[in-house]
Design a protein around this motif. Structure first.
Motif, PDB file in Angstrom:
ATOM      1  N   GLN A   1       0.867  -1.169   0.000  1.00 22.62           N
ATOM      2  CA  GLN A   1       0.000   0.000   0.000  1.00 22.62           C
ATOM      3  C   GLN A   1       0.909   1.226   0.000  1.00 22.62           C
ATOM      4  O   GLN A   1       1.414   1.654   1.032  1.00 22.62           O
ATOM      5  N   ILE A   2       1.143   1.788  -1.188  1.00 18.42           N
ATOM      6  CA  ILE A   2       2.120   2.866  -1.339  1.00 18.42           C
ATOM      7  C   ILE A   2       1.587   4.201  -0.851  1.00 18.42           C
ATOM      8  O   ILE A   2       2.352   5.151  -0.655  1.00 18.42           O
ATOM      9  N   ALA A   3       0.274   4.295  -0.676  1.00 17.99           N
ATOM     10  CA  ALA A   3      -0.393   5.477  -0.150  1.00 17.99           C
ATOM     11  C   ALA A   3      -1.712   4.985   0.437  1.00 17.99           C
ATOM     12  O   ALA A   3      -2.146   3.864   0.140  1.00 17.99           O
ATOM     13  N   PRO A   4      -2.371   5.775   1.279  1.00 15.73           N
ATOM     14  CA  PRO A   4      -3.594   5.280   1.917  1.00 15.73           C
ATOM     15  C   PRO A   4      -4.646   4.740   0.952  1.00 15.73           C
ATOM     16  O   PRO A   4      -5.406   3.840   1.316  1.00 15.73           O
ATOM     17  N   ASP A   5      -4.679   5.257  -0.276  1.00 19.65           N
ATOM     18  CA  ASP A   5      -5.721   4.849  -1.221  1.00 19.65           C
ATOM     19  C   ASP A   5      -5.171   4.133  -2.451  1.00 19.65           C
ATOM     20  O   ASP A   5      -5.897   3.974  -3.439  1.00 19.65           O
ATOM     21  N   PHE A   6      -3.919   3.677  -2.406  1.00 21.22           N
ATOM     22  CA  PHE A   6      -3.306   3.068  -3.586  1.00 21.22           C
ATOM     23  C   PHE A   6      -2.563   1.790  -3.206  1.00 21.22           C
ATOM     24  O   PHE A   6      -1.838   1.754  -2.211  1.00 21.22           O
ATOM     25  N   LEU A   7      -2.754   0.768  -4.031  1.00 22.24           N
ATOM     26  CA  LEU A   7      -2.143  -0.531  -3.789  1.00 22.24           C
ATOM     27  C   LEU A   7      -1.349  -0.958  -5.019  1.00 22.24           C
ATOM     28  O   LEU A   7      -1.862  -0.913  -6.141  1.00 22.24           O
ATOM     29  N   GLU A   8      -0.109  -1.373  -4.793  1.00 23.22           N
ATOM     30  CA  GLU A   8       0.709  -1.947  -5.861  1.00 23.22           C
ATOM     31  C   GLU A   8       0.789  -3.453  -5.631  1.00 23.22           C
ATOM     32  O   GLU A   8       1.050  -3.899  -4.513  1.00 23.22           O
ATOM     33  N   VAL A   9       0.543  -4.218  -6.693  1.00 25.56           N
ATOM     34  CA  VAL A   9       0.548  -5.676  -6.602  1.00 25.56           C
ATOM     35  C   VAL A   9       1.538  -6.222  -7.623  1.00 25.56           C
ATOM     36  O   VAL A   9       1.511  -5.830  -8.797  1.00 25.56           O
ATOM     37  N   GLU A  10       2.407  -7.123  -7.171  1.00 28.70           N
ATOM     38  CA  GLU A  10       3.342  -7.791  -8.076  1.00 28.70           C
ATOM     39  C   GLU A  10       2.881  -9.231  -8.281  1.00 28.70           C
ATOM     40  O   GLU A  10       2.553  -9.933  -7.325  1.00 28.70           O
ATOM     41  N   PHE A  11       2.840  -9.644  -9.550  1.00 27.59           N
ATOM     42  CA  PHE A  11       2.426 -10.992  -9.911  1.00 27.59           C
ATOM     43  C   PHE A  11       3.548 -11.726 -10.636  1.00 27.59           C
ATOM     44  O   PHE A  11       4.339 -11.111 -11.362  1.00 27.59           O
ATOM     45  N   ARG A  12       3.594 -13.027 -10.461  1.00 22.73           N
ATOM     46  CA  ARG A  12       4.279 -13.891 -11.413  1.00 22.73           C
ATOM     47  C   ARG A  12       3.192 -14.432 -12.324  1.00 22.73           C
ATOM     48  O   ARG A  12       2.242 -15.069 -11.855  1.00 22.73           O
ATOM     49  N   ALA A  13       3.299 -14.165 -13.630  1.00 18.14           N
ATOM     50  CA  ALA A  13       2.200 -14.482 -14.536  1.00 18.14           C
ATOM     51  C   ALA A  13       2.719 -15.019 -15.860  1.00 18.14           C
ATOM     52  O   ALA A  13       3.725 -14.533 -16.392  1.00 18.14           O
ATOM     53  N   GLU A  14       2.018 -16.014 -16.375  1.00 17.97           N
ATOM     54  CA  GLU A  14       2.351 -16.539 -17.694  1.00 17.97           C
ATOM     55  C   GLU A  14       2.239 -15.422 -18.722  1.00 17.97           C
ATOM     56  O   GLU A  14       1.224 -14.721 -18.767  1.00 17.97           O
ATOM     57  N   PRO A  15       3.247 -15.229 -19.561  1.00 21.61           N
ATOM     58  CA  PRO A  15       3.180 -14.134 -20.534  1.00 21.61           C
ATOM     59  C   PRO A  15       2.221 -14.440 -21.677  1.00 21.61           C
ATOM     60  O   PRO A  15       2.111 -15.587 -22.108  1.00 21.61           O
ATOM     61  N   PRO A  16       1.537 -13.437 -22.177  1.00 18.39           N
ATOM     62  CA  PRO A  16       0.690 -13.604 -23.359  1.00 18.39           C
ATOM     63  C   PRO A  16       1.546 -13.575 -24.623  1.00 18.39           C
ATOM     64  O   PRO A  16       2.766 -13.344 -24.545  1.00 18.39           O
TER      65      PRO A  16
END
Length: 236
Positions: free
Chosen positions: A27-42
């Motif tokens: 949560q980089i700020a009270p109203d903002f969330l950064e999410v990191e994924f490991r994901a199969e590439p398209p």
């Protein structure tokens, strides 16, 4: 925001789904969330600005923009948390190790005309603006104005020193940005702008586009718009 019967959602996941796992949330700020994924590439691999869709509920989808590509299978999205909206509930439930399906096809890069650009949007546009800034699009200068919840202005200003972060008004989305835009046009600060990207609140985008067409030499072809939400509709 997209809605579809559960059967259609399952079919879309089977056709375009990319298996993904949450690696980290911040949560980089009270109203903002950064999410990191490991994901199969398209096909073609992940790119900054790639649009992905998730099923926030059985029948409701939400779209997010990849704003960072760490490597071939690690991506990040940056999102605004919007009350108790379906997408916000889905985001708040994510934990490291959560497995999900991201819907994504081959990336089609946005074509932004001009080399002296102005980006206007609210918190829902922040990740997309980050992606466009990273890509560059050949721009010589970019003026970026983001309207964010007041409690997040200081944190975002520190994190994004090249952006102008304005405090939003609870009951008047877009009003602070419109006031800034009117002043900039009146003072001639945007006289050399030759392209614009307007994202976020639909009604605000309409006002901003009218103001730019009236107050500058821009025509509609030089203004790219993408509404993410609208007054009276379900939240983000």
């Amino acid at each position: 925001m997209p809605t579809a019967p559960a059967l259609v959602g399952r079919f879309a996941e089977a056709l375009m789904g990319r298996r993904a796992c949450v690696l980290a949330t911040e949560q980089i700020a009270p109203d903002f969330l950064e999410v990191e994924f490991r994901a199969e590439p398209p096909p073609g691999g992940w790119q900054p600005g790639h649009e992905v869709q998730v099923r926030a509920t059985r029948t409701e989808g939400r779209r997010y923009t990849v704003h960072g590509v760490v490597d071939a299978q690690r991506i990040t999205i940056l999102t605004v948390l919007h009350g108790d909206a379906p997408g916000t509930r889905w985001l708040r439930a994510l934990r490291p190790g959560t497995e999900i399906t991201l819907l994504a096809g081959k990336h089609v890069a946005a074509r932004l005309p001009g080399t002296r650009l102005i980006f206007l949007g609210d918190g829902s546009a922040l990740g997309t603006f980050n992606a466009h800034t990273a890509v560059g699009h050949g721009a010589v200068t970019t003026t970026t104005v983001i309207e964010a919840p007041p409690g997040s202005v200081a944190a975002l200003s520190d994190r994004c020193p090249g952006y102008r972060i304005l405090p939003a008004l609870d009951d008047e989305p877009g009003a602070t940005t419109q006031a800034w835009l009117d002043d900039a046009l009146r003072n001639g600060d945007l006289a050399d702008v030759d392209g614009a990207l307007l994202l976020g609140h639909a009604q605000s985008i309409q006002q901003q586009r009218r103001a730019l067409i009236t107050g500058t030499t821009l025509d509609r072809r030089a203004i790219t718009t993408r509404p993410y939400w609208a007054t009276g509709k379900a939240g983000l």
